[in-house]
Design a protein around this motif. Structure first.
Motif, PDB file in Angstrom:
ATOM      1  N   ARG A 158      50.788 -15.423 -10.767  1.00  0.00           N
ATOM      2  CA  ARG A 158      51.302 -14.911  -9.507  1.00  0.00           C
ATOM      3  C   ARG A 158      50.133 -14.394  -8.686  1.00  0.00           C
ATOM      4  N   LEU A 159      50.148 -14.660  -7.408  1.00  0.00           N
ATOM      5  CA  LEU A 159      49.074 -14.249  -6.510  1.00  0.00           C
ATOM      6  C   LEU A 159      49.599 -13.205  -5.530  1.00  0.00           C
ATOM      7  N   ALA A 160      48.761 -12.207  -5.278  1.00  0.00           N
ATOM      8  CA  ALA A 160      49.135 -11.132  -4.357  1.00  0.00           C
ATOM      9  C   ALA A 160      48.079 -11.005  -3.263  1.00  0.00           C
ATOM     10  N   LEU A 161      48.525 -10.821  -2.035  1.00  0.00           N
ATOM     11  CA  LEU A 161      47.618 -10.486  -0.936  1.00  0.00           C
ATOM     12  C   LEU A 161      47.433  -8.979  -0.914  1.00  0.00           C
ATOM     13  N   ASP A 162      46.178  -8.527  -0.936  1.00  0.00           N
ATOM     14  CA  ASP A 162      45.886  -7.098  -1.021  1.00  0.00           C
ATOM     15  C   ASP A 162      45.542  -6.524   0.352  1.00  0.00           C
ATOM     16  N   ASP A 163      45.885  -5.243   0.543  1.00  0.00           N
ATOM     17  CA  ASP A 163      45.473  -4.471   1.726  1.00  0.00           C
ATOM     18  C   ASP A 163      45.906  -5.106   3.040  1.00  0.00           C
ATOM     19  N   VAL A 164      47.120  -5.616   3.078  1.00  0.00           N
ATOM     20  CA  VAL A 164      47.653  -6.147   4.331  1.00  0.00           C
ATOM     21  C   VAL A 164      48.011  -4.986   5.252  1.00  0.00           C
ATOM     22  N   ALA A 165      47.607  -5.076   6.520  1.00  0.00           N
ATOM     23  CA  ALA A 165      47.856  -3.972   7.448  1.00  0.00           C
ATOM     24  C   ALA A 165      48.570  -4.409   8.719  1.00  0.00           C
ATOM     25  N   ARG A 166      48.648  -5.704   8.964  1.00  0.00           N
ATOM     26  CA  ARG A 166      49.272  -6.153  10.217  1.00  0.00           C
ATOM     27  C   ARG A 166      49.862  -7.547  10.041  1.00  0.00           C
ATOM     28  N   LEU A 167      50.810  -7.851  10.897  1.00  0.00           N
ATOM     29  CA  LEU A 167      51.403  -9.186  10.938  1.00  0.00           C
ATOM     30  C   LEU A 167      50.621 -10.019  11.950  1.00  0.00           C
ATOM     31  N   ASP A 168      49.855 -11.003  11.457  1.00  0.00           N
ATOM     32  CA  ASP A 168      49.056 -11.826  12.362  1.00  0.00           C
ATOM     33  C   ASP A 168      49.040 -13.263  11.854  1.00  0.00           C
ATOM     34  N   ASP A 169      48.379 -14.121  12.575  1.00  0.00           N
ATOM     35  CA  ASP A 169      48.363 -15.546  12.222  1.00  0.00           C
ATOM     36  C   ASP A 169      47.734 -15.811  10.854  1.00  0.00           C
ATOM     37  N   PRO A 170      46.604 -15.165  10.500  1.00  0.00           N
ATOM     38  CA  PRO A 170      46.041 -15.406   9.166  1.00  0.00           C
ATOM     39  C   PRO A 170      47.018 -15.034   8.044  1.00  0.00           C
ATOM     40  N   LEU A 171      47.763 -13.952   8.215  1.00  0.00           N
ATOM     41  CA  LEU A 171      48.743 -13.574   7.202  1.00  0.00           C
ATOM     42  C   LEU A 171      49.843 -14.626   7.098  1.00  0.00           C
ATOM     43  N   LEU A 172      50.372 -15.051   8.233  1.00  0.00           N
ATOM     44  CA  LEU A 172      51.448 -16.046   8.218  1.00  0.00           C
ATOM     45  C   LEU A 172      50.985 -17.352   7.584  1.00  0.00           C
ATOM     46  N   ALA A 173      49.710 -17.688   7.789  1.00  0.00           N
ATOM     47  CA  ALA A 173      49.172 -18.916   7.195  1.00  0.00           C
ATOM     48  C   ALA A 173      49.019 -18.790   5.686  1.00  0.00           C
ATOM     49  N   ALA A 174      48.712 -17.565   5.231  1.00  0.00           N
ATOM     50  CA  ALA A 174      48.475 -17.351   3.800  1.00  0.00           C
ATOM     51  C   ALA A 174      49.761 -17.185   3.001  1.00  0.00           C
ATOM     52  N   LEU A 175      50.836 -16.736   3.631  1.00  0.00           N
ATOM     53  CA  LEU A 175      52.056 -16.395   2.901  1.00  0.00           C
ATOM     54  C   LEU A 175      52.598 -17.513   2.016  1.00  0.00           C
ATOM     55  N   PRO A 176      52.588 -18.775   2.439  1.00  0.00           N
ATOM     56  CA  PRO A 176      53.128 -19.812   1.551  1.00  0.00           C
ATOM     57  C   PRO A 176      52.353 -19.972   0.241  1.00  0.00           C
ATOM     58  N   SER A 177      51.127 -19.448   0.191  1.00  0.00           N
ATOM     59  CA  SER A 177      50.279 -19.632  -0.996  1.00  0.00           C
ATOM     60  C   SER A 177      50.314 -18.458  -1.952  1.00  0.00           C
ATOM     61  N   VAL A 178      51.090 -17.412  -1.648  1.00  0.00           N
ATOM     62  CA  VAL A 178      51.107 -16.225  -2.506  1.00  0.00           C
ATOM     63  C   VAL A 178      52.547 -15.858  -2.854  1.00  0.00           C
ATOM     64  N   ASP A 179      52.678 -14.941  -3.809  1.00  0.00           N
ATOM     65  CA  ASP A 179      53.989 -14.494  -4.269  1.00  0.00           C
ATOM     66  C   ASP A 179      54.290 -13.050  -3.890  1.00  0.00           C
ATOM     67  N   ILE A 180      53.230 -12.271  -3.678  1.00  0.00           N
ATOM     68  CA  ILE A 180      53.361 -10.828  -3.495  1.00  0.00           C
ATOM     69  C   ILE A 180      52.490 -10.404  -2.319  1.00  0.00           C
ATOM     70  N   VAL A 181      52.982  -9.460  -1.528  1.00  0.00           N
ATOM     71  CA  VAL A 181      52.206  -8.900  -0.428  1.00  0.00           C
ATOM     72  C   VAL A 181      52.135  -7.394  -0.603  1.00  0.00           C
ATOM     73  N   LYS A 182      50.902  -6.867  -0.645  1.00  0.00           N
ATOM     74  CA  LYS A 182      50.685  -5.428  -0.780  1.00  0.00           C
ATOM     75  C   LYS A 182      50.274  -4.874   0.581  1.00  0.00           C
ATOM     76  N   VAL A 183      51.092  -3.993   1.116  1.00  0.00           N
ATOM     77  CA  VAL A 183      50.859  -3.443   2.453  1.00  0.00           C
ATOM     78  C   VAL A 183      50.196  -2.076   2.324  1.00  0.00           C
ATOM     79  N   ASP A 184      49.075  -1.899   3.005  1.00  0.00           N
ATOM     80  CA  ASP A 184      48.302  -0.662   2.987  1.00  0.00           C
ATOM     81  C   ASP A 184      48.961   0.340   3.932  1.00  0.00           C
TER      82      ASP A 184
END
Length: 433
Positions: free
Chosen positions: A128-154
């Motif tokens: 399982r893959l998690a995105l770390d230290d997410v702080a905002r909703l932007d294009d890079p996040l939306l592009a990365a979301l299909p490749s991960v399972d978990i999002v960690k919001v700072d």
């Protein structure tokens, strides 16, 4: 790979360097422990001075898997491990069991076609893959979301006015949502309202995060049992007190049957259970049951129970190091650790509780005032839990004898205490008792 992170970690270890493996709990909405994030340290004093993310992570993984052992570090829970882009393509990934480790992609990673492909490979392998230290909703996040399972919001860095939109977007895409760096009760409440699934932060390292609970009749029974255990009562009085508390007897029998002394045979009577467990061990687990009672959480999943158990054992080990062979001092240190958090679970003032327990003046002063050798040990234990090196130094300075508690020794004691709790916790069948 000839210059893999693992080989560099092994080389550094051979030169006498190591990285202390810290753990920060990740809890679910009910406050139950569900995972740990493994914390990277470049020295055993638990200070975060990491200059090379690759080597630091390699040290932690190599030590967790190859030296300390995954069960001792993580127990039954998964571990979140920070991964740089370089590490995601390194052979270090393949020594981790996919079901035991979550790969956290650091916030400075740039996604491109090569990384998208690598993420797909790792997920196909079971990670399982998690995105770390997410702080905002932007294009890079939306592009990365299909490749991960978990999002960690700072929660410290995020704009709270935009959190509802961010959380909703992540949840719509079916991702597990983790609130990290949760510092206040308001942040915790807000994250729950927004639908976050898991929670992490210093707020949860402090016992006051757990909701207040009124004292139950079972806790009164535990206090009476402790009074019998600490007095000059005989086996008959102890048996009589236990028989008034069937729930405690059930737990005692399971504890006795899970002990090393009874492997291969079953304990079937109360007297046998007392003899197999020993009054000293029975006293310790009775003390711990004060924290587990009425929580509605499994024994191994209760973060407060784990905190108090490891704190008490840490203090006992440190006391034995200071005064080898002085069992009374070691017992007093264990009790100081246990009762330093008792006000969290009982609807009473701390001083009033300590009076009712008839603790010695030394233990009472240590808890209430931080006085004496036990108070200094308690200060070190609390500071070590926070990774607060200046506070550790201040507590060590209280007594010259505490110089023996070097950063390396404190790191070892912390690990040994956590391993003791993991090894001696009750059998799985007790969790639902």
């Amino acid at each position: 790979m000839p210059d893999s992170a693992l080989k560099r970690a092994a080389f550094a270890r051979g030169r006498g360097h190591s990285v202390y493996v810290g753990r920060q709990p990740i809890l679910d909405r009910d406050g139950a422990l569900t995972a740990y994030e493994l914390l990277f340290r470049d020295s055993p004093d638990n200070r975060a001075r990491v200059h090379d993310d690759v080597q630091a992570t390699a040290h932690v993984v190599a030590r967790t898997v190859g030296e300390l052992g995954v069960p001792a570090v993580l127990g039954p829970h998964p571990g979140y491990v920070n991964m740089s882009r370089e590490l995601l393509f390194d052979d270090i990934v393949h020594i981790m069991e996919p079901e035991r480790f979550v790969l956290e992609l650091l916030e400075n990673i740039t996604f491109d076609e090569a990384l998208f492909k690598r993420c797909a490979q790792l997920r196909d392998a079971g990670f399982r893959l998690a995105l770390d230290d997410v702080a905002r909703l932007d294009d890079p996040l939306l592009a990365a979301l299909p490749s991960v399972d978990i999002v960690k919001v700072d929660f410290l860095a995020a704009d709270h006015a935009q959190l509802p939109e961010l959380a909703a977007a992540v949840k719509r895409r079916g991702k597990l949502l983790v609130a990290e760096k949760v510092e206040t009760r308001d942040d915790f409440a807000k994250a729950k309202r927004l639908g976050f699934d898991l929670f992490q932060g210093y707020f949860f390292a402090r016992p006051q995060v757990l909701s207040a609970r009124r004292a139950s009749p079972a806790r009164g029974s535990l206090l009476r049992l402790m009074a019998v255990l600490s007095g000059e009562h005989g086996m008959r009085e102890l048996e009589a007190e236990l028989k008034r508390n069937p729930d405690i007897v059930v737990q005692l029998m399971r504890l006795a049957n899970s002990s090393a002394q009874t492997r291969g045979r079953r304990v079937s009577s109360l007297r046998e259970a007392i003899a197999a467990t020993g009054t000293r061990q029975l006293m310790r687990w009775t003390q711990l049951l004060l924290y587990a009672d009425g929580r509605g959480l499994p024994w191994r999943s209760d973060p407060l129970l784990q905190l108090v158990g490891t704190r008490a054992r840490f203090m006992e080990l440190a006391a034995d190091l200071l005064r080898p062979g002085d069992e009374a001092f070691s017992d007093a240190a264990f009790m100081t650790g246990i009762f330093s958090l008792v006000h969290v679970v009982l609807d009473m003032q701390l001083a009033e509780i300590l009076d009712k327990l008839e603790l010695t003046a030394e233990i009472r002063a240590a808890i209430l005032e931080g006085a004496g050798p036990l108070g200094a040990l308690l200060g070190i234990a609390r500071a070590a839990e926070r990774g607060d090196a200046p506070a550790i130094d201040a507590s060590r300075g209280a007594l010259p004898a505490l110089d023996v508690l070097t950063p390396l020794m404190l790191a070892k004691l912390q690990f040994d205490a956590a391993a003791w709790f993991a090894e001696h916790r009750m059998e799985p069948s007790l969790d639902d008792a």
